[in-house]
Design an enzyme around this catalytic site. Sequence first.
Site, PDB file in Angstrom:
ATOM      1  N   CYS A   1       0.092 -35.900  -8.011  1.00  0.00           N
ATOM      2  CA  CYS A   1      -0.292 -37.310  -7.846  1.00  0.00           C
ATOM      3  C   CYS A   1      -0.173 -38.055  -9.182  1.00  0.00           C
ATOM      4  CB  CYS A   1      -1.686 -37.413  -7.229  1.00  0.00           C
ATOM      5  SG  CYS A   1      -2.069 -39.052  -6.590  1.00  0.00           S
TER       6      CYS A   1
ATOM      7  N   HIS B   1      -0.725 -34.651  -2.085  1.00  0.00           N
ATOM      8  CA  HIS B   1      -1.758 -33.687  -2.448  1.00  0.00           C
ATOM      9  C   HIS B   1      -1.546 -32.390  -1.662  1.00  0.00           C
ATOM     10  CE1 HIS B   1      -4.348 -36.157  -4.991  1.00  0.00           C
ATOM     11  NE2 HIS B   1      -3.852 -37.164  -4.287  1.00  0.00           N
TER      12      HIS B   1
ATOM     13  N   GLU C   1      -3.036 -29.690  -1.931  1.00  0.00           N
ATOM     14  CA  GLU C   1      -4.344 -29.081  -1.630  1.00  0.00           C
ATOM     15  C   GLU C   1      -5.007 -29.704  -0.407  1.00  0.00           C
ATOM     16  OE1 GLU C   1      -3.679 -31.236  -3.990  1.00  0.00           O
ATOM     17  OE2 GLU C   1      -5.417 -32.514  -4.434  1.00  0.00           O
TER      18      GLU C   1
END
Lengths: 201, 251
Positions: free
Chosen positions: A81, A179, A181
């Site tokens: 990001c 992202h 994650e």
Amino acid sequence: MKKNQKIVIIDYGAGNIQSIMFAIKRLGFEAELSSDAEEIRKADKVIFPGVGEAGSAMKMLRSTGLDEVIPTLKQPVLGICLGMQLMCNYSEEGDTKGLEIFDADVKRFDNSVKVPQIGWNQITNLDSHLFDNVENGEYVYLVHSYYVPECVDEIARTEYGINYSTALHRDNFYGVQFHPEKSSKTGEQILKNFLKLDLRS
Amino acid sequence: MLTKRIIPCLDIKNGRTVKGINFVDLRDAGDPVELAAAYAEKGADELVFLDISATEEKRKTLAKLVLDVAEQLNIPFTVGGGISSVEDVDILLKNGADKVSINSSAVKNPELINQLSEKFGSQCIVVAIDAKNIDGNWKVHLVGGKVPTDIDLFEWAKEVEQRGAGEILFTSMDHDGTKKGFANQPLARLSEEVNIPIIASGGAGNIDHFIDTFQKGKADAALAASVFHFKEIEIRELKGHLKNAGIPVRL
């Protein structure tokens, strides 16, 4: 994949790193947080996260000297990001000079689309081992107001009003705008692929 | 293409989910972590946890819950309910929340929106607005909709955007709990008047309501609780119908 590799997440006070720690743990690895240049240099993999505003994030990097360390790293580095955006030449956000790893200038989305872009969008034109076992057009989670225009380092593309680069690669440096994650199974696969990389340039 | 999001909302009281009692396949339906993981598995795009407990231990319990959820969940989640300071938000984000939602505290202290977006970035600040149509005017209400104000919904929405909110979660109190569909008229107007994403909330009863809120209400995301908890609507089936209606969704 090296099971006992040393994974360091660069800690410079920016944003939510807990989620990245957990995502790596779910893959069966342990990551450590560090702002120490020597610890970061010793790592097998380095993750450079970032949430927040480019100008103040860059200031935090400079105050710790990490702005000098990151561009000289030799192991695989993954910017996530804002982390990826800071690895570019320049960002319009806060008129910020970047780490000049990727040859691109970060711009703000214009108001023909809702800003920030929030949600799940597709990645296409995948062109890297980072996307092994990831199909063209799969969905990832994005939250951002600034973007990297299509550039030579592009390894994935997304459309939001315009086409832009959602992932970059140069030498041992990788960057993703989304992202991983938070991108469900697709994100897990991409993180796993990153941990599999064994180059040291 | 950016997809429209489907967001189940879990009400939390003292670290446990309430309302979720009929959610099958779970031995302990009250465990928010288990419920969250199940929703992620079933195709939810995001989750919202709304903490409705009012104990002194609230802050600690919520931080622990956020940490436990973040450990398990591989999709984003928002936490709301009684958040009123920079410190509250800092704790929740550090424990792994992706976004926080503020409501009454933003109306009482609008400067809080500026402080939060400057410190943490707009992308993690959701401003929730509850409103009710009174004689043709949409008026903002506080404290879970109990306290009316004179504030106009659309004026307030523009102000929160200017102050740095990243998203608006709009609940029509006239529609909430009715299962007769979302408030598509004010939703569409919100989408025209502000340029940040709008989450529709309140009124979901069937699949057509979701199609309508994306098409007529121009919503970017739709939030619902009971239709998902009581398995009246399966998320995958819902998304299949949305796709057939030409609405972009993540399948």
